[in-house]
Design a protein around this motif. Sequence first.
Motif, PDB file in Angstrom:
ATOM      1  N   ASP A 242      -0.960  -4.247  -3.097  1.00 35.86           N
ATOM      2  CA  ASP A 242      -0.666  -3.362  -4.229  1.00 35.86           C
ATOM      3  C   ASP A 242       0.492  -2.409  -3.934  1.00 35.86           C
ATOM      4  O   ASP A 242       1.269  -2.074  -4.835  1.00 35.86           O
ATOM      5  CB  ASP A 242      -1.910  -2.548  -4.615  1.00 35.86           C
ATOM      6  CG  ASP A 242      -3.011  -3.409  -5.215  1.00 35.86           C
ATOM      7  OD1 ASP A 242      -2.721  -4.563  -5.600  1.00 35.86           O
ATOM      8  OD2 ASP A 242      -4.165  -2.934  -5.285  1.00 35.86           O
ATOM      9  N   GLU A 243       0.616  -1.982  -2.689  1.00 38.69           N
ATOM     10  CA  GLU A 243       1.669  -1.026  -2.309  1.00 38.69           C
ATOM     11  C   GLU A 243       3.029  -1.688  -2.091  1.00 38.69           C
ATOM     12  O   GLU A 243       4.028  -1.000  -1.910  1.00 38.69           O
ATOM     13  CB  GLU A 243       1.279  -0.285  -1.031  1.00 38.69           C
ATOM     14  CG  GLU A 243       0.169   0.725  -1.214  1.00 38.69           C
ATOM     15  CD  GLU A 243      -0.109   1.520   0.046  1.00 38.69           C
ATOM     16  OE1 GLU A 243      -0.807   2.531  -0.047  1.00 38.69           O
ATOM     17  OE2 GLU A 243       0.365   1.117   1.135  1.00 38.69           O
ATOM     18  N   GLY A 244       3.061  -3.022  -2.067  1.00 42.42           N
ATOM     19  CA  GLY A 244       4.318  -3.720  -1.804  1.00 42.42           C
ATOM     20  C   GLY A 244       4.586  -3.962  -0.339  1.00 42.42           C
ATOM     21  O   GLY A 244       5.604  -4.572   0.016  1.00 42.42           O
ATOM     22  N   ALA A 245       3.681  -3.497   0.526  1.00 47.22           N
ATOM     23  CA  ALA A 245       3.885  -3.691   1.969  1.00 47.22           C
ATOM     24  C   ALA A 245       3.703  -5.154   2.360  1.00 47.22           C
ATOM     25  O   ALA A 245       4.310  -5.625   3.328  1.00 47.22           O
ATOM     26  CB  ALA A 245       2.913  -2.809   2.760  1.00 47.22           C
ATOM     27  N   TRP A 246       2.885  -5.889   1.614  1.00 47.69           N
ATOM     28  CA  TRP A 246       2.660  -7.312   1.887  1.00 47.69           C
ATOM     29  C   TRP A 246       3.954  -8.093   1.689  1.00 47.69           C
ATOM     30  O   TRP A 246       4.369  -8.866   2.557  1.00 47.69           O
ATOM     31  CB  TRP A 246       1.552  -7.829   0.966  1.00 47.69           C
ATOM     32  CG  TRP A 246       1.095  -9.229   1.206  1.00 47.69           C
ATOM     33  CD1 TRP A 246       0.040  -9.629   1.983  1.00 47.69           C
ATOM     34  CD2 TRP A 246       1.637 -10.436   0.648  1.00 47.69           C
ATOM     35  NE1 TRP A 246      -0.098 -11.003   1.955  1.00 47.69           N
ATOM     36  CE2 TRP A 246       0.868 -11.520   1.141  1.00 47.69           C
ATOM     37  CE3 TRP A 246       2.698 -10.707  -0.206  1.00 47.69           C
ATOM     38  CZ2 TRP A 246       1.135 -12.849   0.806  1.00 47.69           C
ATOM     39  CZ3 TRP A 246       2.969 -12.025  -0.558  1.00 47.69           C
ATOM     40  CH2 TRP A 246       2.194 -13.079  -0.054  1.00 47.69           C
TER      41      TRP A 246
END
Length: 270
Positions: A242-246
């Motif tokens: 969800d945070e875009g870290a993936w």
Amino acid sequence: MPSLSLRVAGAVALAIALPFAATACGGGGDENSIVIGTKFDQPGLGLKNPDGTMSGFDVDVAKYVANELGYGEDQIEWKESPSGQRETLIQNDQVKFIAATYSITDSRKEKVSFAGPYLVTGQSLLVRADNTDITGADSLQNNKKLCSVSGSTPAQRIKDQYPGVQLQQYDTYSACVEALKNGAIDAVTTDEVILAGYAAQSPGAFKIVGEPFSEERYGIGLKKDDTELCNQISDAIKKMEDEGAWKAAWDKNLGPAGVEAPAPPALDPC
């Protein structure tokens, strides 16, 4: 003979020391560290660099999860986790969890639990760049020498579905790739994302051929029926996505191999 006071003091000291010793032997290390299993020889996914640092997509996922569990990067102890040893490492409490291109399968779920999947990929083939006669799985049947890793899902699939192939099983994919490079085998098979990492490491030497012929769902392996930890890891994976870290971890580690970031898969319930 020691005095009563000395014997009592010794017993108290031993009673205090034992809990700390027991904690240090567990999969989580001592209370200030955590032991995480991953691969050490898979570029782009789990790689131990010459300076001792760890890099790769699996490594970044594991770091994020560890941070959500309350452990900073300097509190992680990395444990090499070859394909054939992963269940044993978890069952023997040598690791807290494993993120190591670990496909979720029914047979493995009899021994360990999984959080995830955090990535879905598929089995494919890596050949030398000048190879023209291997175009996909069916072209392997003609006595081609194919390399995969002992205890891996890809190796078992070849045994089950392509009995005409001469399957060579090594301990690591890096050994398979070296054998491919020197001509000892004709192709390497494992998940496409793993092969892409090796292809990127040696530009112009190899190519991936054919379409993927399986679906592999990578999960984080942990002690069987540890539902609390499973839910904590699943929550961390969801937060990372969800945070875009993936996607940032994907782009950093696998973007250079020319592999587009897929959509993160839906997570299974624990």
